[in-house]
Design a protein around this motif. Structure first.
Motif, short mmCIF file in Angstrom:
data_model
loop_
_atom_site.label_atom_id
_atom_site.label_comp_id
_atom_site.label_asym_id
_atom_site.label_seq_id
_atom_site.Cartn_x
_atom_site.Cartn_y
_atom_site.Cartn_z
N UNK A 191 6.72 -5.24 -3.96
CA UNK A 191 7.00 -6.56 -3.42
C UNK A 191 7.74 -6.56 -2.10
N UNK A 192 8.09 -5.41 -1.58
CA UNK A 192 8.83 -5.30 -0.32
C UNK A 192 7.92 -4.62 0.71
N UNK A 193 7.67 -5.30 1.83
CA UNK A 193 6.83 -4.73 2.88
C UNK A 193 7.39 -3.41 3.39
N UNK A 194 6.53 -2.45 3.57
CA UNK A 194 6.86 -1.12 4.09
C UNK A 194 7.91 -0.37 3.28
N UNK A 195 8.07 -0.74 2.02
CA UNK A 195 8.99 -0.01 1.14
C UNK A 195 8.17 1.03 0.38
N UNK A 196 7.90 2.13 1.10
CA UNK A 196 7.07 3.17 0.52
C UNK A 196 7.68 4.56 0.73
#
Length: 126
Positions: free
Chosen positions: A57-62
């Protein structure tokens, strides 16, 4: 016949004792009712948590440095050290070095209110 019944009873008692001593994980943590999960999601992005963690659910949290935080709300422990509950999670987020000195999790200067909201978001991930 009595010996057979007594032997069966002994086995049954031993089995019941073994089952009752079995370790069961603690229940999932309760939601943080006073936290704001939406604000927590924005704070996770702002503090850069996704540079180390994968966070749904968090952009660019990879990130791949720390553990993925998928299904965090269903986990039993935080960092393998603390029972997963609201107080412990907020403490971990705000001051991880106090919980586990030398941990790779940096102290990001997260305030108590920010930690509460971040925890509220993480508990939505179950």
């Amino acid at each position: 016949m009595r010996k057979a019944l007594r032997g069966g009873a002994v086995v049954l008692v031993a089995l019941l004792a073994a089952v009752s001593c079995a370790r069961t994980p603690p229940p999932p943590p309760p939601e943080i009712r006073s936290g704001q999960p939406e604000r927590g999601a924005a704070l996770i992005a702002r503090y850069g948590c996704g540079s180390c963690h994968t966070i749904p659910g968090i952009d660019r949290a990879d990130g791949l440095v720390g553990p993925p935080l998928t299904r965090f709300g269903a986990r039993s422990y935080i960092a393998g050290e603390l029972v997963n509950n609201a107080d412990n999670l907020q403490h971990w987020i705000a001051d991880p070095q106090a919980v586990e000195p030398g941990t790779a999790m940096p102290d990001l200067g997260v305030s108590a209110i920010d930690a509460q909201d971040i925890a509220a978001y993480l508990y939505t991930l179950d």
